[in-house]
Write an enzyme that holds these catalytic residues in place. Structure first.
Site, mmCIF file in Angstrom:
data_model
loop_
_atom_site.group_PDB
_atom_site.id
_atom_site.type_symbol
_atom_site.label_atom_id
_atom_site.label_comp_id
_atom_site.label_asym_id
_atom_site.label_seq_id
_atom_site.Cartn_x
_atom_site.Cartn_y
_atom_site.Cartn_z
ATOM 1 N N GLU A 1 13.938 29.917 -43.814
ATOM 2 C CA GLU A 1 14.832 28.614 -42.366
ATOM 3 C C GLU A 1 14.938 27.170 -42.398
ATOM 4 O OE1 GLU A 1 13.939 29.588 -39.359
ATOM 5 O OE2 GLU A 1 13.253 30.779 -40.423
ATOM 6 N N TRP B 1 18.795 27.673 -43.225
ATOM 7 C CA TRP B 1 19.808 27.307 -41.763
ATOM 8 C C TRP B 1 19.760 25.205 -41.966
ATOM 9 C CZ3 TRP B 1 21.944 29.853 -38.961
ATOM 10 C CH2 TRP B 1 21.456 31.533 -38.383
ATOM 11 N N TRP C 1 33.919 26.338 -18.107
ATOM 12 C CA TRP C 1 32.604 26.137 -18.039
ATOM 13 C C TRP C 1 32.954 25.552 -16.511
ATOM 14 C CZ3 TRP C 1 29.507 26.879 -21.764
ATOM 15 C CH2 TRP C 1 30.141 27.028 -23.154
ATOM 16 N N ASN D 1 11.024 25.250 -31.707
ATOM 17 C CA ASN D 1 12.835 26.451 -31.720
ATOM 18 C C ASN D 1 12.710 26.899 -30.339
ATOM 19 O OD1 ASN D 1 14.789 26.699 -33.383
ATOM 20 N ND2 ASN D 1 13.653 28.264 -33.833
ATOM 21 N N TRP E 1 28.473 23.288 -23.619
ATOM 22 C CA TRP E 1 27.164 23.064 -24.619
ATOM 23 C C TRP E 1 26.788 21.102 -25.048
ATOM 24 C CZ3 TRP E 1 29.304 20.949 -29.141
ATOM 25 C CH2 TRP E 1 30.475 21.182 -29.836
ATOM 26 N N TRP F 1 23.213 23.895 -31.276
ATOM 27 C CA TRP F 1 24.168 24.177 -30.224
ATOM 28 C C TRP F 1 25.260 25.258 -29.987
ATOM 29 C CZ3 TRP F 1 22.922 23.476 -25.071
ATOM 30 C CH2 TRP F 1 21.507 22.607 -24.869
HETATM 31 C C1 LIG Z 1 20.079 23.610 -29.407
HETATM 32 C C2 LIG Z 1 19.168 23.722 -30.700
HETATM 33 C C3 LIG Z 1 19.182 22.184 -31.439
HETATM 34 C C4 LIG Z 1 18.811 21.801 -32.058
HETATM 35 N N1 LIG Z 1 18.645 20.659 -33.001
HETATM 36 C C5 LIG Z 1 17.930 20.120 -33.698
HETATM 37 C C6 LIG Z 1 18.279 18.837 -34.507
HETATM 38 O O1 LIG Z 1 18.904 18.179 -33.967
HETATM 39 N N2 LIG Z 1 17.350 18.236 -35.953
HETATM 40 C C7 LIG Z 1 16.656 19.612 -36.177
HETATM 41 O O2 LIG Z 1 16.054 19.066 -37.465
HETATM 42 N N3 LIG Z 1 16.943 20.959 -36.141
HETATM 43 C C8 LIG Z 1 17.426 20.904 -34.694
HETATM 44 N N4 LIG Z 1 17.030 22.141 -34.468
HETATM 45 C C9 LIG Z 1 16.407 23.558 -35.160
HETATM 46 C C10 LIG Z 1 15.226 23.705 -34.660
HETATM 47 O O3 LIG Z 1 14.663 24.181 -33.630
HETATM 48 C C11 LIG Z 1 14.467 22.392 -35.334
HETATM 49 O O4 LIG Z 1 14.915 22.300 -36.556
HETATM 50 C C12 LIG Z 1 13.007 23.007 -35.531
HETATM 51 O O5 LIG Z 1 12.581 23.423 -33.656
HETATM 52 C C13 LIG Z 1 11.713 21.879 -35.787
HETATM 53 O O6 LIG Z 1 10.515 21.956 -35.673
HETATM 54 P P1 LIG Z 1 9.408 22.095 -38.023
HETATM 55 O O7 LIG Z 1 10.021 20.928 -38.054
HETATM 56 O O8 LIG Z 1 8.491 21.908 -37.024
HETATM 57 O O9 LIG Z 1 10.316 23.694 -37.464
HETATM 58 P P2 LIG Z 1 9.667 24.919 -38.812
HETATM 59 O O10 LIG Z 1 9.896 25.783 -38.463
HETATM 60 O O11 LIG Z 1 8.630 23.763 -39.477
HETATM 61 O O12 LIG Z 1 11.191 24.995 -40.064
HETATM 62 C C14 LIG Z 1 10.933 24.158 -40.891
HETATM 63 C C15 LIG Z 1 12.272 23.263 -41.117
HETATM 64 O O13 LIG Z 1 13.294 24.190 -41.147
HETATM 65 C C16 LIG Z 1 14.527 23.085 -40.956
HETATM 66 N N5 LIG Z 1 15.417 24.569 -39.729
HETATM 67 C C17 LIG Z 1 14.239 25.349 -39.241
HETATM 68 N N6 LIG Z 1 15.638 26.068 -38.168
HETATM 69 C C18 LIG Z 1 16.539 25.604 -38.144
HETATM 70 C C19 LIG Z 1 17.632 25.507 -37.447
HETATM 71 N N7 LIG Z 1 18.040 26.970 -36.082
HETATM 72 N N8 LIG Z 1 18.264 24.529 -38.138
HETATM 73 C C20 LIG Z 1 18.827 23.435 -39.158
HETATM 74 N N9 LIG Z 1 17.687 23.542 -39.476
HETATM 75 C C21 LIG Z 1 16.302 24.359 -39.350
HETATM 76 C C22 LIG Z 1 14.306 22.280 -39.610
HETATM 77 O O14 LIG Z 1 14.786 21.239 -41.352
HETATM 78 C C23 LIG Z 1 13.027 21.895 -40.218
HETATM 79 O O15 LIG Z 1 12.142 21.566 -40.146
HETATM 80 C C24 LIG Z 1 17.784 22.719 -33.423
HETATM 81 C C25 LIG Z 1 17.434 24.022 -32.641
HETATM 82 C C26 LIG Z 1 18.443 24.618 -31.607
HETATM 83 C C27 LIG Z 1 18.532 25.753 -31.318
#
Ligand SMILES: Cc1cc2nc3c(=O)[nH]c(=O)nc-3n(C[C@H](O)[C@H](O)[C@H](O)COP(=O)(O)OP(=O)(O)OC[C@H]3O[C@@H](n4cnc5c(N)ncnc54)[C@H](O)[C@@H]3O)c2cc1C
Length: 461
Positions: A264, A267, A295, A330, A348, A371
């Protein structure tokens, strides 16, 4: 003398530029309070970040030094500070957001004009985006190349004797004390991560989409490290090292769970890579379409979405979590973004702007990259991906535990009826929960309209 210019990295540990500045020399740590830049994020994130800066200041004082804080335009302030401390070099970390890159270039020019050297380091990511190809057709291919690059361990905190004996009476403005936030600073970030390493990471893959668990044990089901990462309170190498140590210590299923966490993080790395090569990521579609996407301008629907009153329980619970906590899990994050851009067909960029102001974990690269991915204008290899908000709820929250946590109007409605809410008759909905919204768009019509509009944009109709 050297200066280290703290930017979005409010920490002394695992800080690449700071460690470089502390090698064979004495340094003065400085922070420029740049109201223009801080004004681009929401009040919650701004307050959280400023609280980190306060902790950083305290840490420098414990180490016998101080954080020199000045307000203003970094272009002028950093040059003045370099002169005041007779610095021959200014160190800092690379940032990829265009506004920050532009500021950095202006500071570099001004310092060069004043005869001061600069030295910038890669800090935000594990792998410097410049080491990878400019474009990848899928995350799998990005991950393959990214994984092959060796990752270094965390940087040590500088020794006290590398820090100049300075005293500075100035500090950052007091952040809004009424805003409820998680504990600030490196210490709080590390504590949360340690708890996740102890109780969450070895089951992460099994729980990362478990919404009831996300309500009952929010920092075990997922790490909730994003607010700390996004505001620079903890370094990415430290997270990688913590996860990798656990990976080495366990076997079998537990090991697969830990590996999923590391996956993750890739990503996040891809989102930075994307921004590095596409600085207009926040404004232009990444994918090119032969025809414009049609849109819709629908302010009433957009407002209902922001308030969490769309009549789609999982969407509404997600938006209310966002509004209340500045964080959204997420799974609902993807569902609400898909709902806005597909079922409502709203651009978006409007959704991303709303998230920017609400999120405590707003990250310029991840927010805009994700997004775009969800809106099917980004890196997703599927042409048109549409999340069905009803089946998403039935799969991830069939007992309505998550939804009822955030949508009290549905507290007394049987879980099965909550899942099916958008498909019930108006009369049944009124009897079950008269105060909760009716769906603002028909589920099937919204789906088919999005499919058609995207196929037209792609030139497939
Ligand atoms: C529309 C949309 C907007 C988002 N905006 C942001 C944002 O502004 N900031 C942000 O940090 N994340 C964003 N995310 C990605 C993701 O949703 C969050 O990183 C995640 O929910 C954070 O919670 P966590 O730290 O408990 O994640 P965990 O599940 O514990 O994951 C660990 C770490 O992995 C990284 N990660 C995981 N999934 C993603 C992903 N898809 N993209 C990028 N990094 C990821 C993050 O750094 C996260 O802290 C977005 C996702 C979507 C669909």
């Amino acid at each position: 003398m050297r200066l280290f210019w703290h930017r979005g990295d409010a920490r002394t540990r695992d800080n690449a530029g700071l460690a470089a500045a502390a090698r064979d020399g004495e340094l003065v740590p400085v922070f420029v309070y740049d109201a223009d830049l801080l004004g681009t994020v929401g009040a919650r994130q701004r307050a959280f970040f400023l609280r980190h800066v306060k902790r950083l200041e305290e840490r420098y004082r414990e180490l016998g030094s101080d954080l020199v804080v000045r307000a203003g335009d970094p272009e002028e302030v950093v040059v003045d500070l370099a002169a005041a401390y007779d610095a021959e070099t200014v160190f800092y970390n690379e940032h990829y957001r265009p506004a920050r890159r532009n500021r950095q270039r202006a500071v570099e020019d001004a310092l060069a004009g004043a005869g001061v050297d600069t030295d910038s380091r890669t800090d935000l990511v594990l792998v410097d985006p410049g080491r990878l190809e400019a474009r990848y057709p899928s995350h799998g291919q990005f991950h393959g190349d990214w994984e092959a690059v060796p990752k270094r361990g965390p940087y040590a905190e500088p020794d006290a004797d590398a820090l100049a004996d300075v005293r500075d009476g100035k500090t950052v403005p007091e952040p809004d004390a009424d805003i409820e936030l998680p504990g600030a600073g490196y210490g709080a970030a590390r504590e949360r991560f340690d708890e996740f390493l102890d109780y969450g990471i070895t089951s992460y893959n099994d729980t990362r989409d478990d919404l009831p668990k996300a309500v009952e044990a929010p920092t075990h089901a997922v790490s909730r490290m994003s607010p700390y990462l996004a505001t620079g309170a903890i370094g990415i190498r430290e997270l990688w090292a913590g996860a990798s140590d656990r990976y080495d210590a366990v076997t079998g299923g537990e090991r697969r769970n830990v590996d999923k966490y590391r996956y993750e993080l890739s990503w996040r790395e891809q989102m930075y890579h994307l921004l590095y090569y596409n600085p207009d990521l926040a404004v232009s579609n990444y994918k090119s379409f032969p025809n414009e996407i049609a849109w819709r301008d629908d302010d009433a629907a957009f407002e209902a979405w922001t308030r969490g009153e769309t009549g789609y329980p999982l969407v509404d619970a997600g938006m209310r979590q966002l509004n209340e906590e500045g964080y959204i899990h997420n799974r609902p994050r993807q569902v609400v973004a898909s709902f806005l851009t597909k079922h409502l067909l709203i651009d978006w960029r409007r959704g991303a702007r709303y998230f920017t102001k609400q999120l405590i974990d707003h990250d310029y690269a991840s927010n805009h990259g994700a997004w775009q991915w969800t809106a099917s204008t980004g890196t997703d290899s599927v042409d048109v991906r549409i999340f069905d908000p009803v089946s998403q709820m039935s799969k991830y929250d069939d007992g309505a535990r998550f939804v009822k946590e955030y949508v009290p109007e549905l507290a007394d409605v049987p879980a099965g009826k909550v899942v099916d809410w958008p498909t019930l008759s108006r009369a049944e909905r009124e009897e079950l929960a008269p105060d909760y919204a009716h769906p603002i768009v028909d589920r099937n019509e919204g789906y088919e309209r999005a499919q058609r509009v995207f196929e037209e944009a792609l030139g497939k109709r």
